[in-house]
Each structure stands twice: as C-alpha cells, then as structure tokens.
Design a protein around this motif. Structure first.
Motif, mmCIF file in Angstrom:
data_model
loop_
_atom_site.group_PDB
_atom_site.id
_atom_site.type_symbol
_atom_site.label_atom_id
_atom_site.label_comp_id
_atom_site.label_asym_id
_atom_site.label_seq_id
_atom_site.Cartn_x
_atom_site.Cartn_y
_atom_site.Cartn_z
ATOM 1 N N GLN A 1 0.831 -1.206 0.000
ATOM 2 C CA GLN A 1 0.000 0.000 0.000
ATOM 3 C C GLN A 1 0.866 1.257 0.000
ATOM 4 O O GLN A 1 0.586 2.212 -0.734
ATOM 5 C CB GLN A 1 -0.940 0.007 1.223
ATOM 6 C CG GLN A 1 -1.956 -1.113 1.239
ATOM 7 C CD GLN A 1 -2.966 -1.026 0.096
ATOM 8 O OE1 GLN A 1 -3.173 0.025 -0.508
ATOM 9 N NE2 GLN A 1 -3.606 -2.145 -0.212
ATOM 10 N N ALA A 2 1.920 1.246 0.816
ATOM 11 C CA ALA A 2 2.793 2.428 0.907
ATOM 12 C C ALA A 2 3.407 2.726 -0.466
ATOM 13 O O ALA A 2 3.466 3.879 -0.899
ATOM 14 C CB ALA A 2 3.874 2.190 1.953
ATOM 15 N N LYS A 3 3.820 1.663 -1.143
ATOM 16 C CA LYS A 3 4.417 1.807 -2.478
ATOM 17 C C LYS A 3 3.396 2.409 -3.456
ATOM 18 O O LYS A 3 3.709 3.325 -4.204
ATOM 19 C CB LYS A 3 4.793 0.395 -2.969
ATOM 20 C CG LYS A 3 6.158 0.292 -3.590
ATOM 21 C CD LYS A 3 6.451 -1.149 -3.972
ATOM 22 C CE LYS A 3 6.985 -1.953 -2.801
ATOM 23 N NZ LYS A 3 7.143 -3.379 -3.070
ATOM 24 N N ASN A 4 2.171 1.882 -3.419
ATOM 25 C CA ASN A 4 1.148 2.360 -4.357
ATOM 26 C C ASN A 4 0.751 3.810 -4.092
ATOM 27 O O ASN A 4 0.543 4.587 -5.017
ATOM 28 C CB ASN A 4 -0.092 1.455 -4.302
ATOM 29 C CG ASN A 4 0.202 0.081 -4.891
ATOM 30 O OD1 ASN A 4 1.180 -0.084 -5.629
ATOM 31 N ND2 ASN A 4 -0.609 -0.909 -4.562
ATOM 32 N N ILE A 5 0.666 4.152 -2.810
ATOM 33 C CA ILE A 5 0.324 5.542 -2.459
ATOM 34 C C ILE A 5 1.441 6.485 -2.919
ATOM 35 O O ILE A 5 1.194 7.544 -3.499
ATOM 36 C CB ILE A 5 0.094 5.678 -0.926
ATOM 37 C CG1 ILE A 5 -1.142 4.888 -0.479
ATOM 38 C CG2 ILE A 5 0.014 7.140 -0.495
ATOM 39 C CD1 ILE A 5 -2.474 5.446 -0.892
ATOM 40 N N ALA A 6 2.685 6.067 -2.659
ATOM 41 C CA ALA A 6 3.830 6.912 -3.036
ATOM 42 C C ALA A 6 3.849 7.128 -4.554
ATOM 43 O O ALA A 6 4.097 8.233 -5.036
ATOM 44 C CB ALA A 6 5.125 6.271 -2.566
ATOM 45 N N VAL B 1 -8.440 -1.579 0.416
ATOM 46 C CA VAL B 1 -7.561 -0.910 1.387
ATOM 47 C C VAL B 1 -7.050 0.398 0.779
ATOM 48 O O VAL B 1 -7.085 1.453 1.412
ATOM 49 C CB VAL B 1 -6.365 -1.804 1.807
ATOM 50 C CG1 VAL B 1 -5.453 -1.078 2.782
ATOM 51 C CG2 VAL B 1 -6.851 -3.119 2.415
ATOM 52 N N PHE B 2 -6.618 0.314 -0.488
ATOM 53 C CA PHE B 2 -6.091 1.515 -1.147
ATOM 54 C C PHE B 2 -7.133 2.637 -1.132
ATOM 55 O O PHE B 2 -6.833 3.788 -0.808
ATOM 56 C CB PHE B 2 -5.666 1.198 -2.592
ATOM 57 C CG PHE B 2 -5.050 2.384 -3.277
ATOM 58 C CD1 PHE B 2 -3.688 2.618 -3.174
ATOM 59 C CD2 PHE B 2 -5.831 3.286 -3.985
ATOM 60 C CE1 PHE B 2 -3.115 3.738 -3.771
ATOM 61 C CE2 PHE B 2 -5.267 4.403 -4.587
ATOM 62 C CZ PHE B 2 -3.906 4.623 -4.482
ATOM 63 N N ASN B 3 -8.377 2.289 -1.474
ATOM 64 C CA ASN B 3 -9.420 3.322 -1.549
ATOM 65 C C ASN B 3 -9.679 3.968 -0.192
ATOM 66 O O ASN B 3 -9.918 5.167 -0.101
ATOM 67 C CB ASN B 3 -10.715 2.731 -2.114
ATOM 68 C CG ASN B 3 -10.553 2.404 -3.585
ATOM 69 O OD1 ASN B 3 -9.696 2.986 -4.270
ATOM 70 N ND2 ASN B 3 -11.323 1.449 -4.080
ATOM 71 N N LYS B 4 -9.590 3.146 0.852
ATOM 72 C CA LYS B 4 -9.759 3.708 2.206
ATOM 73 C C LYS B 4 -8.650 4.718 2.494
ATOM 74 O O LYS B 4 -8.899 5.827 2.960
ATOM 75 C CB LYS B 4 -9.672 2.589 3.251
ATOM 76 C CG LYS B 4 -11.018 1.978 3.596
ATOM 77 C CD LYS B 4 -10.830 0.944 4.708
ATOM 78 C CE LYS B 4 -12.098 0.173 4.941
ATOM 79 N NZ LYS B 4 -13.031 0.830 5.846
#
Ligand code: DC
Length: 226
Positions: A21-26, A213-216
C-alpha cells in the motif's frame, strides 16, 4: 496552486500489506517510499554475514554500525535496497533474516542508528514510510498516519503464499509460528515497541482486498492534501 507535500506513515503488524500500500500511495502521489523494515533487515543480514548476531557479540555489532551504509536506489523504476553498495533485496527476505530481525530490532543502538537515517528521508516531506514505530517515534508529527491490523491466520496465509511464489518451501506452520513470534517481540520490546499512535487511523485488512484498502487510504489522504 501547488499542493503541500506531507508525510504519511503506515505502521502495523507483519504481513498486513503495509509495503504494497505504501508503495502504491507513493507512486500515485509521486512521493518517496521508504520501507523501514528493509533497513532493519539489512542490518540483520550484515550481522549474520559477520557472525556478530549472538548475545555475546552485541558490543561488536554496536561498534560495527558505523561501517553499515544503507541506500535505496531505483532500477528501472523499481526501488531496491543496497547494503554497502550491494543490492540485497532478495537476501533480506530470506527465512534466516525473518527469524532474527525482530530480536535485532530490540537493540536501542540499532534503532537510534536507523532513526537518524529515517528522519533524513522526511526533511523535504513528500514521503510515505511504513514500519512499526514510524507514526509514534520517527515522525510523531506526520500529517497522515495509518495502523494496519489483520487476523494472524490471514497474515500467515499471505506470507506463506508470497514465500511459495519466491520458491521458498517453508511450511505454513513455520510461517505462522514466525509471525506469532515476531508480533510478540515487536509489541513487547521496551524501546519503541509496535503500537498504534493515538492519532493514527486503524484499518483491519483481514477481509479487504488490496483495492479496498487503497481506496480507504486514499479517501483519508485526499482530505489532508486538498
Ligand atoms: O516490515 P518487516 O516485516 O519487513 O519488518 C521486519 C522487522 O523489522 C520487524 O519484525 C520489526 C522490525 N522493524 C522495527 O522494529 N521497526 C520498524 N519501523 C520497522 C521494522
């Protein structure tokens, strides 16, 4: 107008999908991503190679910290960790590292050594960092904090599948035991244990897909940056 850059922290238990998730958000925000667990793993790998991991050689390990250089570099847009110039992304995920990293992470000198490096990455903001004490100790003033949890069975299944895909044939039972042991050490260590920062948003990812999770996360983050 240019949006202000912030620091986003994702702490939580092992194998809850923090790094993914951290990777995708970044990526979505064009921020720097730092996997602080990889830094503890790199120090563990160094100690294993030098044979200074046991209790009786702890002072040697502490004195050797100055010789450890950890860097993150991008290869074809994929970030890899380097230990003294050598790319060790696969080595730091080996089961011998899994079994020793939590114990090494209890050493205050190791934590302080990595803390300075971790804080450096946040100097210009625009950072997503995941770990165990990022929202509580490394960046207590981060603008957006998350804390991931999930049932132990769900996490063990996830880790087991991941290991199989990499050709590691550890049994489910062994993976499960390792996760329980790491939780125990990570939450009970006296110095900077794994715990939720009071201002972190807790997410139980047990029954959620990666996208959910990403959308949250994204919902909360956009409130902070817009
Ligand atoms: O996130 P990970 O499973 O790769 O982390 C490996 C170990 O590193 C974890 O069991 C505890 C330690 N760790 C830590 O103590 N503090 C952090 N901020 C990140 C990881």
């Amino acid at each position: 107008m240019k949006k202000p850059k912030i620091i986003i922290t994702i702490d939580g238990y092992a194998s809850t999908g923090k790094s993914t998730q951290a990777k995708n958000i970044a990526k979505k925000l064009d921020y720097t991503y730092i996997d602080s667990g990889a830094m503890y793993r790199a120090v563990t790998l160094y100690a294993i190679r030098k044979n200074i991991l046991n209790e009786s050689r702890i002072n040697t390990l502490i004195n050797s910290l100055v010789d450890i250089n950890i860097e993150f570099k991008k290869n074809k847009n994929v970030q890899k960790i380097y230990l003294n110039g050598e790319q060790v992304e696969n080595e730091i995920r080996m089961s011998i590292v899994n079994s020793n990293v939590s114990k090494l992470s209890t050493i205050p000198e190791v934590r302080n050594f990595l803390l300075t490096k971790q804080r450096d990455y946040g100097k210009n903001k625009g950072l997503v960092m995941d770990g165990r004490d990022i929202g509580t100790v490394v960046f207590p003033n981060a603008e957006c904090k998350f804390f991931f949890n999930a049932k132990q069975e769900v996490r063990a299944k996830r880790r087991h599948l991941e290991q199989r895909r990499k050709g590691n044939l550890e049994t489910y039972h062994k993976v499960f035991e390792n996760i329980i042991e790491r939780d125990r050490i990570d939450t009970n260590r006296p110095f900077n244990p794994l715990k939720k920062s009071p201002d972190a948003i807790e997410i139980d990812v047990s029954d959620l897909t990666e996208n959910e999770v990403f959308n949250k996360l994204w919902g909360h983050i956009t409130k902070k940056i817009n």
